[in-house]
Design an enzyme around this catalytic site. Structure first.
Site, mmCIF file in Angstrom:
data_model
loop_
_atom_site.group_PDB
_atom_site.id
_atom_site.type_symbol
_atom_site.label_atom_id
_atom_site.label_comp_id
_atom_site.label_asym_id
_atom_site.label_seq_id
_atom_site.Cartn_x
_atom_site.Cartn_y
_atom_site.Cartn_z
ATOM 1 N N ASN A 1 0.843 -1.199 0.000
ATOM 2 C CA ASN A 1 0.000 0.000 0.000
ATOM 3 C C ASN A 1 0.872 1.241 0.000
ATOM 4 O OD1 ASN A 1 -0.217 -1.332 2.790
ATOM 5 N ND2 ASN A 1 -0.985 0.658 3.331
ATOM 6 N N ASP A 2 0.729 2.145 0.928
ATOM 7 C CA ASP A 2 1.288 3.494 0.815
ATOM 8 C C ASP A 2 2.762 3.574 0.401
ATOM 9 O OD1 ASP A 2 -0.996 3.465 2.348
ATOM 10 O OD2 ASP A 2 -0.128 4.505 4.056
ATOM 11 N N PRO A 3 3.097 4.569 -0.434
ATOM 12 C CA PRO A 3 4.505 4.928 -0.598
ATOM 13 C C PRO A 3 5.017 5.497 0.718
ATOM 14 C CG PRO A 3 3.098 6.501 -1.771
ATOM 15 C CD PRO A 3 2.202 5.422 -1.229
ATOM 16 N N GLN B 1 4.631 0.402 2.058
ATOM 17 C CA GLN B 1 4.005 -0.552 2.967
ATOM 18 C C GLN B 1 3.910 -1.881 2.245
ATOM 19 O OE1 GLN B 1 2.262 0.313 6.438
ATOM 20 N NE2 GLN B 1 4.305 1.058 6.004
ATOM 21 N N SER C 1 3.243 3.704 8.036
ATOM 22 C CA SER C 1 3.802 4.725 7.131
ATOM 23 C C SER C 1 4.617 5.796 7.841
ATOM 24 C CB SER C 1 2.665 5.365 6.347
ATOM 25 O OG SER C 1 2.214 4.435 5.402
#
Ligand code: FRU
Length: 527
Positions: free
Chosen positions: A74-76, A91, A136
């Site tokens: 998922n997230d950068p 992630q 994150s």
């Protein structure tokens, strides 16, 4: 709001070290990561040869977007330019296609476009403050030492990790967490995703949070050494009257995830992810308070989330986002992968104070065969595809003169008989830019609804669509002031056609440029 079930509580899966390749694909020379030729792919998470072959042959896997070779992302996290290389973390769950036991995956690039995967940067430490996941955060360079600032769970606390070998291996600070709890006396909805920057000789940290019934919030902290932090005050706060009904604070807007705060021209911008969307504010940063003036959506769809920015080698502000899937959890698990990193977007400020977004010019390095068309009339009702253009890995630049039409746009990934097709539509009547997906796929388990949002052209303006097609990913830039990211999963191997259409009355295509895009790796494992 994340569509997937992200109840990570209780998960304690730790990946087996055996599954990780050590530094087989990279070696550290004087603090720089040198690319070695002839090295194999990283096999972590891609346990067997058939599994690898299946992933490499999956027609839905993008070929020029960054993504891990397999499993969930998922997230950068913490994108940063360091000693001539771009580092991107994200992630990552190496144990499967579900959002649990978050690690920080890591990739490095010389040019923002071609990537090599490096060993996992952070993994949960059993018994530690990040035992249930390394969530994150960001990366900064502290007196020459690369430092990651991230959220450990559970409970949500802030931790740091440093690297002494040019960002390949990371040691966690023994005194973690460096921030053990949110400011006292507030019933916060969350406390995560730090964003750190430097002003004079001090560090500042913005962190995502919020209070039930009040709205999303960003707390501001200050430190001399990244270890001892003082809470200052709220950097910014959402409005009560913008909350949506519901119980999940991220969906209602009572929790702001992944704040990203940075200077842009002579102003500042704050980006937060909440209510399933990415909201930006541009305004003034004075005496450590942010005063937003203009607000908008960084993306009109609901596939783009939790972006993070960095400064590139040229000093430009680049934004990266997580492109989530638009199909069922079962379909994601069956595929063996989930999540894609967006293309890099260059951010600038418009004359009206709004955010302008353009694809980073570095992507042009991937352009292959080019075709150009000019001055084509578009008649309503006609279904026509360009004979010489086919592809699911294309860059398209189209300029339309709207004429008296009510709507116009491009048809992409169309089967010759039109049974599968996706429309990228500017609807002048409703003032919306849309990806119409009703006929995108014959498969039953994919999202079908239209995605999009408000977008309007000025009276005398032409419509300029800049579109990147990459297997199941569509990224659209409209007149460089609106972006729309979407997912489609055509089931037919001949759904490769490109056409244009007008509704209501005629429109005209002033010019169309199409490039076949080259893959960034010899297979679909993006290594
Ligand atoms: C956003 C987010 C963050 C969190 C991370 C966990 O998608 O929920 O707030 O740190 O994902 O993976």
């Amino acid at each position: 709001m994340t569509k997937v079930n992200k109840s990570i509580k209780g998960a304690g899966l730790t990946a087996s070290r055996r599954d990780f390749l050590t530094l087989s694909a990279a070696t550290v020379l004087g603090g720089r990561i040198a690319f070695l030729s002839g090295t194999g792919i990283r096999t972590e998470g891609v346990k067997t040869e058939p599994h690898r072959e299946r992933l490499a042959a999956d027609p839905q896997r993008p070929r020029y977007h960054l993504m891990p070779p397999a499993n969930w992302m998922n997230d950068p996290n913490g994108p940063i330019f360091f000693k001539g290389q771009y580092h991107m973390f994200h992630q990552y769950n190496p144990n499967g296609v579900f959002p649990e036991s978050m690690h920080w995956g890591h990739a490095v690039s010389p040019d923002l476009v071609h990537w090599m995967h490096l060993p996992i940067a952070l993994e949960p430490t059993p018994g530690g403050p990040d035992k249930d996941g390394c969530w994150s955060g960001c990366a900064v360079v502290d007196q020459g030492v690369p430092t990651i600032v991230y959220t450990g769970v559970f409970p949500q606390v802030q931790c740091i990790a440093r690297s002494d070998d040019g960002m390949v291996t990371w040691r966690k600070h023994p005194g973690n967490p460096v921030i053990a709890a949110p400011p006292q006396g507030m019933e916060t909805t969350g406390f995560r995703d730090p964003c750190v920057w430097r002003e004079a000789d001090e560090w500042f940290l913005a962190i995502g949070s919020g209070v039930k019934g009040q709205g999303g919030m960003v707390f501001l902290y200050r430190s001399k050494d990244l270890i001892r932090w003082d809470y200052l005050h709220l950097l910014c706060k959402g409005r009560k009257d913008e909350l949506l009904p519901g119980n999940d604070p991220v969906s209602t807007g009572e929790m702001w995830e992944c704040p990203d705060f940075f200077p842009l021209a002579d102003k500042h911008a704050l980006i937060v992810s909440t209510q399933g969307a990415v909201i930006y504010s541009v305004g003034w940063y004075v005496n450590q308070y942010f005063h937003p003036e203009v607000q908008g959506k960084a993306d009109l769809g609901d596939s783009y989330y939790a972006p993070r920015s960095m400064v590139d080698a040229k000093g430009q502000r680049i934004l990266w986002g997580w492109i989530r899937e638009g199909r069922s959890d079962e379909a994601q698990r069956a595929a063996g992968w989930s999540g894609v990193m967006s293309l890099p977007r260059v951010l600038t400020l418009g004359y009206d104070g709004t955010l302008r977004m353009a694809p980073a010019p570095e992507i042009e390095a991937l352009r292959g065969k080019h075709q150009r068309f000019e001055r084509l009339p578009i008649v309503p009702g006609a279904f026509s595809l360009l004979k010489s253009v086919r592809g699911d890995s294309l860059e398209i630049q189209a300029e339309f003169e709207p004429g008296a039409s009510e709507a116009m746009g491009l048809t992409v990934r169309s089967a010759p008989d039109g049974k599968e097709q996706t429309s990228i539509t500017y609807n002048r009547t409703s003032g919306h830019l849309l990806v119409e997906r009703e006929r995108s796929s014959l498969s039953p388990d994919v999202d079908r609804g239209s995605q999009g949002g408000p977008f309007a052209l000025a009276e005398d303006e032409t419509l300029k669509l800049h579109v990147f097609l990459d297997a199941s990913v569509i990224e659209i830039f409209a007149n460089n002031r609106a972006c729309l990211t979407s997912r489609i999963y055509p089931s037919r191997s001949d759904s490769l056609g490109l056409g244009m259409f007008a509704r209501g009355d005629k429109a005209r295509l002033r010019a169309l440029n199409v490039w076949e895009m080259q893959p960034i790796s010899p297979n679909r494992l993006t290594t």
